[in-house]
Design a protein around this motif. Structure first.
Motif, mmCIF file in Angstrom:
data_model
loop_
_atom_site.group_PDB
_atom_site.id
_atom_site.type_symbol
_atom_site.label_atom_id
_atom_site.label_comp_id
_atom_site.label_asym_id
_atom_site.label_seq_id
_atom_site.Cartn_x
_atom_site.Cartn_y
_atom_site.Cartn_z
ATOM 1 N N ALA A 35 0.728 -1.142 -0.080
ATOM 2 C CA ALA A 35 -0.106 0.096 0.076
ATOM 3 C C ALA A 35 0.795 1.197 -0.058
ATOM 4 C CB ALA A 35 -1.002 -0.164 1.376
ATOM 5 N N GLY A 36 2.217 1.118 -0.083
ATOM 6 C CA GLY A 36 3.152 2.272 0.182
ATOM 7 C C GLY A 36 2.942 2.892 1.421
ATOM 8 N N TYR A 41 1.900 2.319 10.788
ATOM 9 C CA TYR A 41 0.524 2.960 10.628
ATOM 10 C C TYR A 41 -0.524 2.063 10.379
ATOM 11 C CZ TYR A 41 -2.811 6.110 7.844
ATOM 12 O OH TYR A 41 -4.008 6.417 7.578
ATOM 13 N N ILE A 42 -0.168 0.834 9.533
ATOM 14 C CA ILE A 42 -0.949 -0.267 9.500
ATOM 15 C C ILE A 42 -1.494 -0.741 10.694
ATOM 16 C CG2 ILE A 42 -1.337 -2.760 8.734
ATOM 17 C CD1 ILE A 42 -1.361 -0.540 6.542
ATOM 18 N N SER A 43 -0.670 -1.047 11.905
ATOM 19 C CA SER A 43 -0.711 -1.341 13.359
ATOM 20 C C SER A 43 -1.743 -0.404 14.020
ATOM 21 C CB SER A 43 0.459 -1.532 13.983
ATOM 22 O OG SER A 43 0.316 -1.768 15.239
ATOM 23 N N ALA A 63 -4.302 -2.587 -2.177
ATOM 24 C CA ALA A 63 -3.248 -3.465 -1.782
ATOM 25 C C ALA A 63 -4.028 -4.789 -1.230
ATOM 26 C CB ALA A 63 -2.669 -2.861 -0.790
ATOM 27 N N LEU A 64 -5.294 -4.681 -0.692
ATOM 28 C CA LEU A 64 -6.136 -5.852 -0.343
ATOM 29 C C LEU A 64 -6.845 -6.426 -1.364
ATOM 30 C CD1 LEU A 64 -7.316 -4.222 2.889
ATOM 31 C CD2 LEU A 64 -5.618 -6.184 2.936
ATOM 32 N N ASN A 65 -6.944 -6.089 -2.478
ATOM 33 C CA ASN A 65 -7.429 -6.807 -3.631
ATOM 34 C C ASN A 65 -8.840 -6.560 -3.547
ATOM 35 O OD1 ASN A 65 -7.580 -7.739 -6.300
ATOM 36 N ND2 ASN A 65 -7.254 -9.777 -5.693
ATOM 37 N N ILE A 66 -9.451 -5.491 -3.131
ATOM 38 C CA ILE A 66 -10.853 -5.476 -2.888
ATOM 39 C C ILE A 66 -11.436 -4.162 -3.369
ATOM 40 C CG2 ILE A 66 -10.627 -4.922 -0.566
ATOM 41 C CD1 ILE A 66 -12.935 -6.539 -0.059
#
Length: 87
Positions: A35-36, A41-43, A63-66
């Motif tokens: 996701a760059g 940040y994700i956490s 990035a999650l292909n959705i």
């Protein structure tokens, strides 16, 4: 909108991202790279501590292909007609 509702949506979005990430068997680091974004940040996002921008939501969905709507609908981010009553 009350502050509690704002926190609720951030928490629901974070849980949706975590569920989808785990379905794809991705680590936080892998998702961040795709996701760059930074792993921390994700956490923080998954814990409901951040309010991501629309651009970030798009990066995460890609990035999650959705699709963004599918992420919100399939992972219960939106709550329809929910009313909060104080006891």
């Amino acid at each position: 909108m009350s502050e509690n509702n704002e926190l609720d949506i951030k928490q629901r979005f974070g849980k949706a991202v975590r569920r989808r990430r785990r379905e794809l068997d991705l680590s936080q680091e892998q998702l961040a790279e795709q996701a760059g974004l930074h792993r921390t940040y994700i956490s923080n996002l998954e814990r409901g501590e951040l309010n991501p921008s629309l651009e970030t939501i798009e990066k995460l969905a890609n990035a999650l292909n959705i699709s963004i709507p599918a992420l919100f609908i399939n992972y219960s981010v939106q709550v329809e007609h929910q009313q909060h009553k104080d006891s």
